[in-house]
Design an enzyme around this catalytic site. Structure first.
Site, PDB file in Angstrom:
ATOM      1  N   LYS A  54       6.812  44.830  15.353  1.00 29.50           N
ATOM      2  CA  LYS A  54       6.513  44.199  13.838  1.00 29.50           C
ATOM      3  C   LYS A  54       6.234  42.777  14.147  1.00 29.50           C
ATOM      4  CE  LYS A  54       8.262  48.070  11.599  1.00 29.50           C
ATOM      5  NZ  LYS A  54       9.590  48.784  10.901  1.00 29.50           N
ATOM      6  N   GLN A  98      15.143  47.117   8.442  1.00 26.84           N
ATOM      7  CA  GLN A  98      14.987  48.337   9.476  1.00 26.84           C
ATOM      8  C   GLN A  98      15.949  49.449   9.274  1.00 26.84           C
ATOM      9  OE1 GLN A  98      12.315  48.455  11.674  1.00 26.84           O
ATOM     10  NE2 GLN A  98      12.682  50.768  11.782  1.00 26.84           N
ATOM     11  N   ASP A 121       7.681  47.315   2.530  1.00 26.69           N
ATOM     12  CA  ASP A 121       7.995  48.679   3.055  1.00 26.69           C
ATOM     13  C   ASP A 121       7.355  49.613   1.935  1.00 26.69           C
ATOM     14  OD1 ASP A 121       8.307  49.603   5.695  1.00 26.69           O
ATOM     15  OD2 ASP A 121      10.616  49.191   5.705  1.00 26.69           O
TER      16      ASP A 121
END
Ligand code: NAP
Length: 295
Positions: A54, A98, A121
């Site tokens: 990412k 994460q 997200d």
């Protein structure tokens, strides 16, 4: 018939090109770059590899990107304080924590702590709720990637029978919810299957578009697929190591057999995977654009 291979690699590259252009436009017109912080707790190898990917993509696209490496034993209070700092930082438009987190930290509490306007997200309950009522701020990245893959591969979604195998909060439920909206690139009739489904094959065989996110290698065999169906394989299963020491991956679909029956199919790797990171970048770009409107 041998199915057309839908390359997530190619579609992702196309979208990344569009993002790069918009980033340059934002820089020259407003002097800002989309800002993304990725927060990782501990050193879980899979999480490290996802976050590295990412960060690398963010940099390649000209984003302002920051990585926060937190120790495995960070307290929940310290993690929430860190998130709060980035909630207040105007140079950061997207915050990604994460998952999974270590057992002593409640993931829901952490997801709630992220400012919904920076929740790139798309996992914040507010954003999940907005998605449900057709007013999404952000779409979760994998479902968004699946929808874009279908649209950009000229696959007719409207009016089609979509069957989703899997009902997780990150893939199955949101993709089903997105594709049943009364909207362009959606408006499908959607069925969700799971381990409580009595006769899985009777559902999958009806699908014009079959989306599989079960996390079970080869759960979908050729006899479960309608002739000419479009098959999107979300599964990523590690089934050993290559001679070069890399993880050997396979999807949830018996690719070799199903490709003889389907009209189009995504490979694993190289299908949905590359789209997921790309949609994270698109969400961050959109958050940056939205922040300008708020000034
Ligand atoms: P998950 O949370 O484990 O959910 C799996 C779902 O599949 C559950 O709803 C489960 O049903 C259902 N299921 C499992 N086996 C089944 C079976 N035999 N028949 C019917 N339903 C079954 O998984 P996830 O997070 O959604 O991820 C799914 C897969 O996608 C994994 O392989 C993951 O690695 C992959 N993934 C890939 C990407 C990407 O970017 N490529 C992103 C996210 C996930 P129950 O609810 O009844 O347990």
């Amino acid at each position: 018939m041998s199915a057309r291979i839908i390359s997530g690699q190619e579609v992702a590259l196309q979208i990344r090109g569009e993002i790069r252009q918009e980033v340059e436009g934002l820089k020259s017109a407003y002097g800002i770059s989309p800002g993304l912080v990725t927060i990782i707790v501990g050193r879980n190898p899979a999480s490290v590899s996802y976050v590295t990917g990412k960060q690398k993509t963010a940099k390649e696209l000209g984003f302002y990107s920051v990585q926060e490496d937190c120790p495995e034993d960070i307290s929940k209070a310290d993690l929430l304080a860190l998130i709060d700092r980035y909630n207040k930082n105007p140079d950061i438009h997207g915050i990604l924590v994460q998952l999974p987190l270590p057992g002593h930290i409640n993931e829901t509490d952490v997801l709630y702590a992220i400012d919904p306007d920076k929740d790139v997200d798309g996992f914040h309950p507010v954003n999940m709720g907005r998605l449900m009522i057709g007013e999404a701020l952000f779409y979760p990245c994998t479902p968004y990637g699946i929808q874009q893959l279908l649209i950009r591969s000229n696959i007719e979604i409207e009016g089609s029978e979509v069957v989703v195998v899997g009902r997780s909060n990150i893939v199955g439920k949101p993709v089903a919810m997105m594709l049943c909206q009364k909207a362009k690139g959606a408006n499908a009739t959607v069925t969700i299957c799971h381990t409580g489904t009595r006769d899985l094959a009777s559902h999958t065989r009806r699908a014009d578009i079959l989306i599989v996110a079960a996390g079970r290698p080869k759960a979908i065999t050729a006899d479960m697929v309608k002739e000419g169906a479009v098959v999107i394989d979300v599964g990523v299963n590690r089934i050993g190591m290559t001679p070069e020491g890399k993880a050997k991956l396979c999807g949830d679909v018996d690719f070799d057999a199903v490709r003889e029956k389907a009209s189009a199919i995504t490979p694993v790797p190289g299908g949905v995977g590359p789209m997921t990171i790309t949609m994270l970048m698109l969400n961050t770009l959109n958050a940056a654009k939205r922040s300008l409107k708020c000034q």
